[in-house]
Enzyme design. Structure first.
Site, PDB file in Angstrom:
ATOM      1  N   ASP A 289       0.792  -1.239   0.000  1.00 38.15           N
ATOM      2  CA  ASP A 289       0.000   0.000   0.000  1.00 38.15           C
ATOM      3  C   ASP A 289       0.830   1.297   0.000  1.00 38.15           C
ATOM      4  O   ASP A 289       0.529   2.224   0.778  1.00 38.15           O
ATOM      5  CB  ASP A 289      -0.965  -0.002   1.200  1.00 38.15           C
ATOM      6  CG  ASP A 289      -1.955  -1.152   1.173  1.00 38.15           C
ATOM      7  OD1 ASP A 289      -1.851  -1.999   0.268  1.00 38.15           O
ATOM      8  OD2 ASP A 289      -2.824  -1.223   2.051  1.00 38.15           O
TER       9      ASP A 289
ATOM     10  N   ASP B 288      -4.593  -0.730  -1.764  1.00 39.42           N
ATOM     11  CA  ASP B 288      -5.904  -0.605  -1.117  1.00 39.42           C
ATOM     12  C   ASP B 288      -6.816   0.056  -2.156  1.00 39.42           C
ATOM     13  O   ASP B 288      -6.473   1.111  -2.710  1.00 39.42           O
ATOM     14  CB  ASP B 288      -5.735   0.299   0.125  1.00 39.42           C
ATOM     15  CG  ASP B 288      -6.682  -0.054   1.262  1.00 39.42           C
ATOM     16  OD1 ASP B 288      -6.996  -1.247   1.446  1.00 39.42           O
ATOM     17  OD2 ASP B 288      -7.094   0.885   1.984  1.00 39.42           O
TER      18      ASP B 288
ATOM     19  N   HIS C  68     -10.791   0.789  -2.718  1.00 43.08           N
ATOM     20  CA  HIS C  68     -12.144   0.713  -2.178  1.00 43.08           C
ATOM     21  C   HIS C  68     -13.187   1.364  -3.080  1.00 43.08           C
ATOM     22  O   HIS C  68     -12.934   2.438  -3.644  1.00 43.08           O
ATOM     23  CB  HIS C  68     -12.204   1.448  -0.830  1.00 43.08           C
ATOM     24  CG  HIS C  68     -11.351   0.857   0.255  1.00 43.08           C
ATOM     25  ND1 HIS C  68     -11.420  -0.459   0.644  1.00 43.08           N
ATOM     26  CD2 HIS C  68     -10.428   1.435   1.077  1.00 43.08           C
ATOM     27  CE1 HIS C  68     -10.574  -0.675   1.649  1.00 43.08           C
ATOM     28  NE2 HIS C  68      -9.952   0.453   1.923  1.00 43.08           N
TER      29      HIS C  68
ATOM     30  N   HIS D 125     -10.853   6.805   1.954  1.00 44.36           N
ATOM     31  CA  HIS D 125      -9.475   6.746   1.458  1.00 44.36           C
ATOM     32  C   HIS D 125      -9.361   5.731   0.334  1.00 44.36           C
ATOM     33  O   HIS D 125     -10.156   4.791   0.247  1.00 44.36           O
ATOM     34  CB  HIS D 125      -8.505   6.370   2.593  1.00 44.36           C
ATOM     35  CG  HIS D 125      -8.722   4.988   3.121  1.00 44.36           C
ATOM     36  ND1 HIS D 125      -9.686   4.686   4.060  1.00 44.36           N
ATOM     37  CD2 HIS D 125      -8.132   3.801   2.801  1.00 44.36           C
ATOM     38  CE1 HIS D 125      -9.669   3.386   4.306  1.00 44.36           C
ATOM     39  NE2 HIS D 125      -8.741   2.818   3.551  1.00 44.36           N
TER      40      HIS D 125
ATOM     41  N   LYS E 210      -7.031  -4.861  -3.243  1.00 43.88           N
ATOM     42  CA  LYS E 210      -7.792  -5.457  -2.136  1.00 43.88           C
ATOM     43  C   LYS E 210      -8.729  -4.415  -1.559  1.00 43.88           C
ATOM     44  O   LYS E 210      -8.514  -3.214  -1.752  1.00 43.88           O
ATOM     45  CB  LYS E 210      -6.838  -5.942  -1.042  1.00 43.88           C
ATOM     46  CG  LYS E 210      -6.046  -4.791  -0.411  1.00 43.88           C
ATOM     47  CD  LYS E 210      -4.963  -5.285   0.513  1.00 43.88           C
ATOM     48  CE  LYS E 210      -4.160  -4.146   1.094  1.00 43.88           C
ATOM     49  NZ  LYS E 210      -4.914  -3.244   1.971  1.00 43.88           N
TER      50      LYS E 210
ATOM     51  N   CYS F 184      -2.100  -2.883   7.564  1.00 45.46           N
ATOM     52  CA  CYS F 184      -1.970  -3.749   6.389  1.00 45.46           C
ATOM     53  C   CYS F 184      -0.664  -4.521   6.368  1.00 45.46           C
ATOM     54  O   CYS F 184      -0.633  -5.668   5.923  1.00 45.46           O
ATOM     55  CB  CYS F 184      -2.197  -2.944   5.124  1.00 45.46           C
ATOM     56  SG  CYS F 184      -3.921  -2.404   5.028  1.00 45.46           S
TER      57      CYS F 184
END
Ligand code: VGL
Ligand code: ZN
Length: 208
Positions: free
Chosen positions: A9, A49, A51, A84, A109, A154
């Site tokens: 990340d 990351d 989302h 985020h 992810k 993470c």
């Protein structure tokens, strides 16, 4: 038998100026580049990351909740994060100075809005795998070095899952290549990783 570097990340969102900034998060970028440049690794993998805008880990999705409070997601305790790393935004992009041309494989992810996914290997509820374990097994990875952001979330979950899901693989955490969100949870995270069998090293063991 291959040696792999896993970069966790290293995204704008976790660097100063991002939406969930980790203190000095950008300081790991030159080290990541130096390690990728070294002849220490056969394979470079990076997690991201990633989302949806309505992700359930965001305080914004829970009326009355503030970021950094504990809340609930799908019936389980969940840290409420600021919005985020929303897919496709600059916040979710890798840090601009990261030498992404050297990355062989990117594992995204956190796409499922109903569960958070700190680990690059599987969701926090451990039901859905990302597939990264299979990728590393297919490439005969026997040594896995991990660094990135954030140490206490993470990075920790990824290192613990690597120990659990990649039996026989030597897992090392490059401590100077990590930065954390909260000093208290960082210390606990290091202890937890060490207890699980992760080797805590510095980059000097790799690049002298
Ligand atoms: C992370 C909190 C929420 C991390 C990701 O990369 O450590 N932390 N999402
Ligand atoms: Zn996240």
């Amino acid at each position: 038998m291959a040696r792999a570097l896993l970069l966790i990340d290293i995204q704008n969102g976790f660097c100063p100026g991002g939406n969930l900034p980790v203190p000095e998060g950008d300081a790991v970028v030159p080290l990541a580049n130096a390690l990728m440049e070294s002849d220490g690794y056969d394979l470079i993998v990076a997690s991201q990351d990633w989302h949806p805008a309505n992700h359930g880990s965001f305080a914004s999705q829970h009326p009355g909740r503030q970021p950094f409070e504990m809340g609930e997601l799908s019936g389980k305790p969940q840290m409420m994060w600021p919005d985020h790393c929303i897919e496709g935004t600059a916040d979710a992009a890798f840090h601009g100075d990261l030498d992404t041309g050297k990355i062989d494989f990117v594992q995204q992810k956190g796409l499922n809005p109903a569960v958070d996914s700190y680990s690059a290997f599987r969701d926090n509820d451990r039901s859905a795998l990302t597939g990264l374990d299979s990728y590393l097994k297919q490439h005969n990875v026997s040594e896995l070095d991990i660094m990135g952001l954030a140490t206490d979330y993470c990075v920790k979950f990824s290192a613990l899952d690597a120990m659990d899901m990649l039996p026989g693989v030597k897992v090392r955490l490059i401590m100077d290549g990590c930065r954390g969100i909260d000093p208290l949870t960082v210390d606990a995270a290091l202890a937890e990783m060490r207890a699980a069998g992760v080797d805590l090293i510095t980059s000097r063991s790799v690049i002298g």
